[in-house]
Design an enzyme around this catalytic site. Structure first.
Site, PDB file in Angstrom:
ATOM      1  N   GLY A 214      13.464 -25.119  39.932  1.00 15.09           N
ATOM      2  CA  GLY A 214      14.034 -24.774  38.633  1.00 15.09           C
ATOM      3  C   GLY A 214      12.969 -24.599  37.560  1.00 15.09           C
ATOM      4  N   LYS A 215      11.756 -25.080  37.843  1.00 21.45           N
ATOM      5  CA  LYS A 215      10.640 -24.991  36.884  1.00 21.45           C
ATOM      6  C   LYS A 215      11.087 -25.439  35.499  1.00 21.45           C
ATOM      7  CE  LYS A 215       8.208 -21.637  39.728  1.00 21.45           C
ATOM      8  NZ  LYS A 215       9.158 -21.536  40.850  1.00 21.45           N
TER       9      LYS A 215
END
Lengths: 315, 315
Positions: A105-106
């Protein structure tokens, strides 16, 4: 500890591969899409159900060969609320098959908000007084370091308290990654080196029995020279390596992220495995109906490819 | 064009404020929580329904006073799939009230994946052949620049094609933002200056009738000196300013992100507005039952606070 579970599983399966579950609709065989569109409609819900079915069949076919999967959140958010339902179902299904789940998901934000992200993926959410519930069932999350330490610490706290892991972006696999990450500061260090030093430091409190930390790093296979340097700076970080296969990275490029003992990195492949049945290597052997078998064949081919190079280096 | 719609709305409401909808459970009055827990259970679903109800009542009370809302995705992801449903409902409700919706997700990834994020928030998703559907109904998204230009371009394409906007993180409001963002490169520029130059450049193709671009920037109110410099570098960027109120930024601190004409920035406040009924300023006047009226009072107080300082500068 997350990192020990990951390494145990890599050793047990003899495979340092994580399979990216990034299910674009064009990857999914028509017989699955047709069935789901007929049952749920040609809409976001129909797509989400097709994704769940596709992921399940791939997981069923490869779970005994791989230690971990990495669903990329973008490819679920594309389908709105239904897509997030598909993400959730996929994570649960993979977890029940004994796979380690790395949510890609960074995520990143200031401290209090990073805490909310961490609760969502690595912790649990307070409902009312003593009632807690887990939002998503994942083992680790990729995170972005642009906001500095107080945007990372909440995740590390959940790594400590809940035996979870994170992988911090250090040097990403894309072409323009150097635009910011390669800038050299006045003390003659590049941004990716400076972030790498922090990552190594941040990982101290969650170092496990193999000497690696649950605070890992992302270093693209497409930058093998930088990987060599980063491997030496981040002595305790496990490195998640994207860019193998479809993005152009070879097993030899990935090898620089491993230590001589064959540990230290886990290589991601997404498209080459999910779409193996469409690839030049496998399309003559596997029809669309046998897509999951093609994925298994590609997983085994990739495992052998990586292990051959790692074996050479060890020998 | 997104930026023209935003400025038109700021001028019409005479208010450069965006209200952050970051609904922690502790912010929500017990009468709402009790009702929703009774109907849906004390679980993620019950929380999500309480959030929807809380957000709706606040929106109803303030929509005529403000141009935009900014739901922070972390506070919805915390409640899993149900939370994303609450995010979606909130965005639709706010949009139907004529408000501009800025999704605060700080998304980022390599090109192909950034494209998927962009489809999710700023574009639309291909279901099958010619069938397209919108995943979420928002007008703009915050994005993180760590991956460089090819992680940003897909969002800009959707800004051009679909009249949407982005706000790129430049200098964030948190204490440790300097750890990476303040590093000075060998050409004597800080990272935040370099990113600011890119932002100004990236914004060219989506510059609107007021000379501002749909590619905006995030610059924290807690760094007024840097804001002054950044305002001069990014001549065409609209600046989203977090950090007013609860984080310690004053109207005077925010003023540096505006141009002399009173345009150029929009200031975010979340907790001070959502929890106005608990604040020292308003708690004696408004009971828990009247929380939405307290939010309205605080919105008006903040508007006057900002406009007073902006008026001084103009005069």
């Amino acid at each position: 500890m997350f990192i020990d579970r990951l390494i145990d599983s890599i050793q047990e399966k003899d495979n340092p591969t994580v399979v990216g579950l990034d299910p674009k609709m064009e990857y999914i065989p028509s017989f699955i899409k047709d069935k789901c569109f007929k049952e749920y409609g040609a809409n976001l819900k129909g797509c989400a159900e097709a994704i769940i079915e596709f992921n399940r069949l791939i997981i069923d076919s490869i779970y005994d060969q791989i230690p971990a999967v990495k669903p990329q959140l973008a490819y679920y958010e594309m389908y709105g609320v239904d897509g997030i339902y598909a993400f959730d179902e996929t994570c649960r299904y993979a977890g029940n098959k004994g796979l380690i789940v790395i949510a890609d998901g960074k995520r990143n934000d200031i401290g209090t908000t990073a805490e909310a992200y961490s609760k969502a993926f690595l912790g649990s959410t307070e409902i009312d007084k003593q009632i807690m519930q887990q939002a998503f069932q994942v083992d680790a999350l990729t995170v972005n370091p642009y906001l500095g330490e107080d945007g990372i610490k909440p995740f590390i706290n959940d790594c400590i308290n809940n035996e979870k892991g994170i992988f911090v972006l250090v040097k990403t696999s894309n072409k323009s990654s150097g635009q910011l990450q390669d800038l050299v500061t006045q003390n003659c260090k590049s941004i990716y080196e400076i972030i790498a030093e922090y990552v190594n430091e941040w990982g101290k409190p969650v170092t496990g029995k193999y000497g690696y930390s649950s605070v890992g790093a992302v270093v693209g296979a497409t930058y093998p020279n930088q990987a060599k340097l980063l491997r030496s700076i981040m002595k305790r970080a496990y490195i998640l390596v994207p860019g193998y296969g479809a993005q152009g990275g070879t097993a030899r490029d990935c090898a620089n992220s491993f230590k001589k003992d064959g540990l230290g990195a886990i290589v991601n492949a997404s498209r080459s495995i999910m779409c193996a049945y469409k690839s030049d290597i496998w399309k003559s052997e596997y029809s669309e109906e046998k897509f999951a078998e093609a994925s298994r064949a590609e997983v085994i081919r990739m495992k052998n490819d990586l292990n051959a190079v790692l074996g050479e280096r060890a020998g």
